[in-house]
Design a protein around this motif. Structure first.
Motif, short mmCIF file in Angstrom:
data_model
loop_
_atom_site.label_atom_id
_atom_site.label_comp_id
_atom_site.label_asym_id
_atom_site.label_seq_id
_atom_site.Cartn_x
_atom_site.Cartn_y
_atom_site.Cartn_z
N ARG A 152 0.84 -1.22 0.00
CA ARG A 152 0.00 0.00 0.00
C ARG A 152 0.87 1.26 0.00
N LEU A 153 1.98 1.20 0.71
CA LEU A 153 2.84 2.38 0.79
C LEU A 153 3.51 2.68 -0.55
N HIS A 154 3.74 1.66 -1.36
CA HIS A 154 4.35 1.88 -2.68
C HIS A 154 3.54 2.89 -3.49
N THR A 155 2.23 2.69 -3.54
CA THR A 155 1.44 3.54 -4.44
C THR A 155 1.37 4.98 -3.95
N THR A 156 1.26 5.16 -2.64
CA THR A 156 1.22 6.54 -2.14
C THR A 156 2.60 7.18 -2.26
N ALA A 157 3.67 6.39 -2.04
CA ALA A 157 5.03 6.92 -2.20
C ALA A 157 5.25 7.37 -3.64
N GLU A 158 4.83 6.54 -4.58
CA GLU A 158 5.04 6.88 -6.00
C GLU A 158 4.24 8.11 -6.41
N SER A 159 3.02 8.21 -5.90
CA SER A 159 2.18 9.37 -6.27
C SER A 159 2.79 10.68 -5.80
N HIS A 160 3.47 10.64 -4.66
CA HIS A 160 4.01 11.88 -4.07
C HIS A 160 5.53 12.03 -4.22
N ASN A 161 6.17 11.06 -4.90
CA ASN A 161 7.64 11.08 -4.99
C ASN A 161 8.28 11.17 -3.60
N ARG A 162 7.88 10.27 -2.74
CA ARG A 162 8.39 10.33 -1.36
C ARG A 162 9.21 9.10 -1.00
N VAL A 163 9.99 9.27 0.04
CA VAL A 163 10.61 8.11 0.68
C VAL A 163 9.69 7.72 1.83
N MET A 164 9.36 6.45 1.90
CA MET A 164 8.54 5.96 3.00
C MET A 164 9.39 5.06 3.88
N VAL A 165 9.46 5.39 5.15
CA VAL A 165 10.17 4.54 6.10
C VAL A 165 9.10 3.73 6.85
N VAL A 166 9.26 2.42 6.86
CA VAL A 166 8.29 1.55 7.54
C VAL A 166 8.99 0.85 8.69
N GLU A 167 8.55 1.12 9.91
CA GLU A 167 9.18 0.45 11.06
C GLU A 167 8.37 -0.79 11.42
N VAL A 168 9.04 -1.92 11.47
CA VAL A 168 8.37 -3.18 11.84
C VAL A 168 8.96 -3.70 13.15
N MET A 169 8.30 -4.70 13.75
CA MET A 169 8.79 -5.24 15.02
C MET A 169 10.03 -6.11 14.81
N GLY A 170 10.69 -6.40 15.87
CA GLY A 170 11.92 -7.21 15.83
C GLY A 170 12.98 -6.47 16.63
N LYS A 211 18.70 8.20 -10.79
CA LYS A 211 18.52 7.34 -11.96
C LYS A 211 17.07 7.37 -12.45
N GLY A 212 16.29 8.29 -11.92
CA GLY A 212 14.93 8.44 -12.43
C GLY A 212 13.84 7.81 -11.58
N ARG A 213 14.22 7.22 -10.42
CA ARG A 213 13.18 6.71 -9.52
C ARG A 213 13.00 7.74 -8.42
N TYR A 214 11.76 8.09 -8.13
CA TYR A 214 11.56 9.17 -7.16
C TYR A 214 10.83 8.72 -5.90
N ALA A 215 10.65 7.42 -5.78
CA ALA A 215 10.00 6.92 -4.56
C ALA A 215 10.80 5.75 -4.04
N SER A 216 10.86 5.62 -2.74
CA SER A 216 11.60 4.52 -2.13
C SER A 216 10.90 4.05 -0.86
N ILE A 217 11.09 2.78 -0.56
CA ILE A 217 10.57 2.24 0.69
C ILE A 217 11.75 1.71 1.50
N VAL A 218 11.90 2.21 2.71
CA VAL A 218 12.98 1.72 3.59
C VAL A 218 12.32 1.02 4.78
N VAL A 219 12.57 -0.28 4.89
CA VAL A 219 12.00 -1.05 6.01
C VAL A 219 13.03 -1.07 7.14
N VAL A 220 12.57 -0.72 8.32
CA VAL A 220 13.49 -0.65 9.47
C VAL A 220 12.95 -1.52 10.61
#
Ligand code: F6P
Length: 342
Positions: A152-170, A211-220
């Motif tokens: 789900r975060l991919h599509t909103t990140a791509e629409s806004h050209n944002r980096v999304m950081v997702v914090e998960v448990m562990g 390189k032309g990609r404007y959205a990223s997902i970083v899982v932490v």
């Protein structure tokens, strides 16, 4: 036999399926009476329990949480805790106790075994960090929830050209982060086992974005740590088992990415959504197997042992061996995950 069961530590999808497995085979096959102690070891110390029956457990297989409650309380937190446990065994004429829990609960169960009490362990944690067993139930559910969130975060990140950081448990291990990152096509994943360098993270993101990609997902993973001296993180606090209480690394990483790269960055902390709700089909099956294996272990008087999944089979191992060291992310799996970074 009169068999007690407790669920300890953080709740986890599949706990009710384990309870159901113990009750089903215990009552139907062995003619046991099953006592469900309330809120983990607290209920054992206080002698507080519910009688669990096949009829009473109807409908609990898909239910998240635990119908008997849980807590992180251990008898070793009280000067008279172990005596109270022993008194409950004697007063209720308990023949055995099945303890379902993570590293904290199982370590405590092992100590209780060393006190001479008939106990059997079942490994539980969404973190999947218990030794020897290949999988703990709840992990598959947590990975599925995190993967769906990343999708789900991919599509909103791509629409806004944002980096999304997702914090998960562990908190000590990055199993959830590694699996969900790989399954969700993360740009990068940060895990406790591999301290990260924030400069390298930002450089990789910059290379990707130029390189032309404007959205990223970083899982932490919540326990991810920067390399020594590279970033300061907030003081940690600890729970009753002395476990570190985390939360905050996602915000820190996002702040640093935005300020160092200039890319607009947002954070999503998945937190307890990974633990709540219904277990996946895989976790329901695994939990049912653990429950049945645990009551069989009780009838074989396998005291001080834990049921474990090894090479697709349910086996028994000494609890002491299982809690001796945490299970970290497989090095080859991690290498594969890295192939997909940035
Ligand atoms: O051990 C499972 C876990 O969900 C960890 O991933 C997390 O750090 C911890 O429990 C949180 O525990 P609590 O319910 O005490 O906040």
């Amino acid at each position: 036999m009169r068999v007690g069961i407790l669920t300890g530590g953080g709740d986890c999808p599949g706990l009710n399926a384990v309870i159901r497995g113990v009750v089903r085979k215990g009552e139907r096959h062995y003619g046991d009476e099953i006592l469900g102690f309330r809120d983990g070891w607290r209920g054992v110390m206080d002698g507080e329990y519910d009688l669990l029956t096949v009829n009473g457990c109807r409908g609990i297989l898909p239910r998240g949480g635990t119908i008997i409650g849980t807590s992180r309380i251990s008898p070793y937190m009280f000067s008279d805790g172990v005596d109270r446990v022993k008194k409950t065994f004697a007063k209720l004429e308990l023949d055995a106790l099945v303890a379902v829990g993570g590293e904290g609960t199982l370590s405590c169960t092992n100590e209780i075994f060393r006190e001479g009490l008939p106990v059997v362990g079942v490994p539980k944690t969404i973190d999947n960090d218990i030794g020897i067993t290949e999988k703990t139930f709840g992990f598959d559910t947590a990975v599925s929830i995190a993967t769906e969130a990343i999708d789900r975060l991919h599509t909103t990140a791509e629409s806004h050209n944002r980096v999304m950081v997702v914090e998960v448990m562990g908190r000590h291990v990055g199993h959830i982060a590694t699996w969900a990152g790989l399954a969700g096509g993360a740009t990068m994943t940060l895990i406790p086992e591999e301290p990260f360098d924030i400069d390298q993270v930002c450089d990789a993101l910059t290379r990707r974005h130029t390189k032309g990609r404007y959205a990223s997902i970083v899982v932490v993973a919540e326990g991810a740590k920067p390399k020594a001296g590279s970033l300061t993180i907030k003081e940690d606090s600890y729970d009753e088992y002395g476990h570190i209480r985390l939360g905050g690394i996602g915000n820190l990483v996002a702040r640093e990415i935005e300020s160092r790269t200039g890319y607009e960055t947002r954070v999503t902390i998945l937190g307890y959504t990974q633990r709540g709700g219904s277990p996946t089909a895989f976790d329901r099956v695994l939990s049912s197997r653990y429950g049945v294996a645990a009551i069989d272990a009780v009838h074989d008087e396998a005291w001080g042992e834990m049921v474990a999944l090894v090479a697709e089979e349910m086996i028994r191992v000494p609890i002491a061996d299982a809690v001796a060291e945490l299970k970290f992310v497989n090095k080859n799996l991690w290498k594969t995950a890295q192939e997909f970074f940035a």
